[in-house]
Design an enzyme around this catalytic site. Sequence first.
Site, PDB file in Angstrom:
ATOM      1  N   LYS A 153      14.106  77.594  -6.046  1.00  0.00           N
ATOM      2  CA  LYS A 153      13.020  76.804  -6.620  1.00  0.00           C
ATOM      3  C   LYS A 153      11.703  77.474  -6.243  1.00  0.00           C
ATOM      4  CE  LYS A 153      14.587  72.140  -6.605  1.00  0.00           C
ATOM      5  NZ  LYS A 153      15.830  72.303  -7.363  1.00  0.00           N
TER       6      LYS A 153
ATOM      7  N   LYS B  66      22.886  64.252 -11.653  1.00  0.00           N
ATOM      8  CA  LYS B  66      22.480  63.784 -10.330  1.00  0.00           C
ATOM      9  C   LYS B  66      23.422  62.676  -9.839  1.00  0.00           C
ATOM     10  CE  LYS B  66      19.181  66.614 -10.992  1.00  0.00           C
ATOM     11  NZ  LYS B  66      19.216  67.948 -10.390  1.00  0.00           N
TER      12      LYS B  66
HETATM   13 MG    MG Z   1      19.153  70.471  -7.001  1.00  0.00          MG
END
Ligand code: MG
Length: 370
Positions: free
Chosen positions: A266, A165
């Site tokens: 997702k 991230k």
């Molecule tokens: Mg992502």
Amino acid sequence: MKITRISVFQKDLPLSDPYWLSGGRLRFDVLDATLVKVETDAGITGWGEGTPWGHTYVPAHGPGIRAGIETMASAVLGLDPRKLELVERALDLSLPGHLYAKQPIDMACWDILGQSCGLPIADLLGGKRENGTVAASSVSSGAPDYMMGIIENYRKLGYSAHSAKVGGSDTDEDIKRIRHIESHRADNEIVLYDVNRAWTRREAAIVMNAVADLGVTFEQPGETLDDIERIRQVTTSPISVDESLVTLQDAARIARDGIADVFGIKLNRVGGLTKARRIRDIAQAHGIQMFIMATGGSVLADTEAAHLAQSIPQEFIRACWSCQDMLDIDIAPGSGPRCVNGVITIDDTPGLGVTPDEHILGKPVAVYTH
Ligand code: MG
């Protein structure tokens, strides 16, 4: 077969370590999970789970799932759960949008369909690949050494794929993070640099052009598809889109206009397997690879994603995710597939193949009956 009862459970899933996104702007300590048990008059029970990644990540939150199910329950009670697209239509008519509240019900219906015909969900989705799917770790944002330390811990568990991230407001720091991790990356490892929408168009252009020589893939380098389309025009690195991939129309636009090379699908974000499999098909038809994942959650949420991932040909699947490895709690001890040496493999158990321990879940917070 008819749906006779829907029971809703709430469970807090504490993370083993605090987790940071967007260069430290957002912190996460616990996930608010909603588990859904769908019972039928045939004696078959299906389970679903919807667990958003906190309430600051995307427009979804635990209380919203439970309120959505309260609104939609009467529309699906009495329906045949094996008729997935009739259930989908009933959910969409009773509450437009709110995809994240629909996914756990859709998941439980797939579980029931699989059990009723003796096949794992991956086979219902077209056919299960023999080998399992590589799992990607999720590496919290921080200083370059801190992030590399997390990757080294995952290596010890056998992980060879990582989602690191980035996306801080200091572009120099992001460039340092990426160069540091790449200089320590093993030959057999893949690292995706996930910006989680944090950059402006200008910041994306600065960082991505500064590390263009590395050829690494960036995920969601801007807030919207318009932003990413523009970023695409002024950079050369491969791009993955996940948070902005919500509807079939998004998928069609990204594929048609060449906005991204990778889909991050997702399941909670797109509304469940019934909708996700169409997005999968658009990806395959356009030469687009996929990451398949929940937005978070227990072994149940991971398993749903692993079924879809294992229905995808090897050349189109990059990785799935084992969020359960980040939790301090296991709600289904001894049940369901686990990440072994960095790979999640679905077996031939009919349906989802994992059942939570209701003693761990406690009493349902709501029960709806036909
Ligand atoms: Mg992502």
